[in-house]
Enzyme design. Structure first.
Site, mmCIF file in Angstrom:
data_model
loop_
_atom_site.group_PDB
_atom_site.id
_atom_site.type_symbol
_atom_site.label_atom_id
_atom_site.label_comp_id
_atom_site.label_asym_id
_atom_site.label_seq_id
_atom_site.Cartn_x
_atom_site.Cartn_y
_atom_site.Cartn_z
ATOM 1 N N SER A 65 26.036 25.924 17.750
ATOM 2 C CA SER A 65 27.377 26.240 18.256
ATOM 3 C C SER A 65 27.624 27.743 18.177
ATOM 4 C CB SER A 65 28.435 25.492 17.436
ATOM 5 O OG SER A 65 28.533 26.055 16.132
ATOM 6 N N SER A 67 29.904 29.195 16.279
ATOM 7 C CA SER A 67 30.717 29.505 15.102
ATOM 8 C C SER A 67 30.239 30.729 14.327
ATOM 9 C CB SER A 67 30.758 28.301 14.155
ATOM 10 O OG SER A 67 29.498 28.093 13.543
ATOM 11 N N LYS A 122 26.861 28.688 7.732
ATOM 12 C CA LYS A 122 28.047 29.546 7.626
ATOM 13 C C LYS A 122 27.712 30.703 6.698
ATOM 14 C CE LYS A 122 30.445 26.444 9.931
ATOM 15 N NZ LYS A 122 30.830 26.654 11.345
ATOM 16 N N SER A 230 35.567 28.130 14.352
ATOM 17 C CA SER A 230 34.611 27.696 13.338
ATOM 18 C C SER A 230 35.211 26.595 12.473
ATOM 19 C CB SER A 230 34.206 28.879 12.450
ATOM 20 O OG SER A 230 33.399 28.453 11.363
#
Length: 266
Positions: A65, A67, A122, A230
């Site tokens: 993705s 994010s 992340k 996100s």
């Protein structure tokens, strides 16, 4: 995935041992054996090496993705260093040998707390015991604002209606590294209606300007670099140590952008 690979290694290992120490002798005596058994046994060394490399050294991961934009793009294939944060027991994922701890600013792959079968990526913004605050798009850790410098160049993203929306990019700097983040001016710092009832939810306070969370012992607080696009700790809480997979280190492939190959992850 780790459990499935472990089971396959064990089964193929048993077949390999039977073939090597029993069936091979019978073949020498002229008895015909199943080709499928011999082929399956031959897979064991290859599968064992792959399992050991993925479990203790490096594991490939695909960015699914946006994010982590602007640093990581969808379609990036990255290498995850499995031993940066300790040599861990396969499947159980408990630390066997201590080799290091996550640091603020690290890009980390981990098992999604809501669904541990899914891996997420992340950036670490809060360590155990830290107080993380994100208000008005400014990140603060233990009362000290993370250095943030706006970049002059503009950029755009498309919303759900394919409209172009301007984004602002910043360079954030921690004690260990610098990296780029981006925000959308009109987006809220957190969509409170999307916040889940996660473990240690009482450690967090939310309002219209943002949130403050106290990271519990043995846990980490994660946020995406694409701050307004996100799904991260703001919404599902903290990452326990046993969910850690490893540290993202290198982009090794991007079929649509070969220039990104070999880029180290900041």
């Amino acid at each position: 995935m780790s459990l499935a690979m472990l089971l396959f290694v064990l089964v193929s290992g048993v077949v390999w041992a039977v073939d090597k120490w029993y069936l091979a002798r019978r073949r020498k005596q002229g008895e015909r054996q199943s080709d499928e058994v011999e082929l399956f046994a031959g897979l064991f060394p290859v599968i064992a090496v792959v399992f050991l490399v993925r479990s203790f050294l490096f594991e490939p991961f695909t960015i699914p993705s946006s994010s982590m934009r602007p640093g990581l793009e969808p379609g990036d294939f990255i290498l995850v260093n499995r031993f940066s944060y300790g040599i861990r027991v396969p499947v159980l994922n408990t630390v066997l040998i201590e080799t290091g701890k996550p640091q603020r600013g690290d890009v980390m792959v981990f098992r999604y707390p809501v669904d541990p079968k899914t891996d997420f990526i992340k950036r670490v913004v809060g360590l155990p015991g830290d107080t993380v605050t994100y208000r008005n798009k400014q990140l603060t850790v233990n009362g000290k604002s993370v250095t943030q410098v706006a970049l002059a160049e503009g950029s755009y993203v498309r919303d759900n209606s394919a409209n172009l929306i301007p984004v602002q990019r910043f360079k954030e700097t921690t004690a260990t590294r610098s990296y780029l983040v981006q925000t959308v001016e009109q987006a809220p710092p957190v969509n409170q209606d999307q916040v889940l009832n996660f473990p240690y939810r009482d450690n967090c306070q939310y309002d219209d300007s943002g949130f403050t969370c106290k990271v519990p012992a043995g846990h980490y607080f994660m946020m995406g670099d694409n701050r307004d696009d996100s799904s991260d700790g703001r919404y599902w809480g903290f990452v326990p140590d046993e969910n850690i997979v490893g540290k993202a280190t290198l982009i090794w492939m991007n079929i649509g952008a070969f220039s990104r190959i070999g880029t180290s992850i900041q």
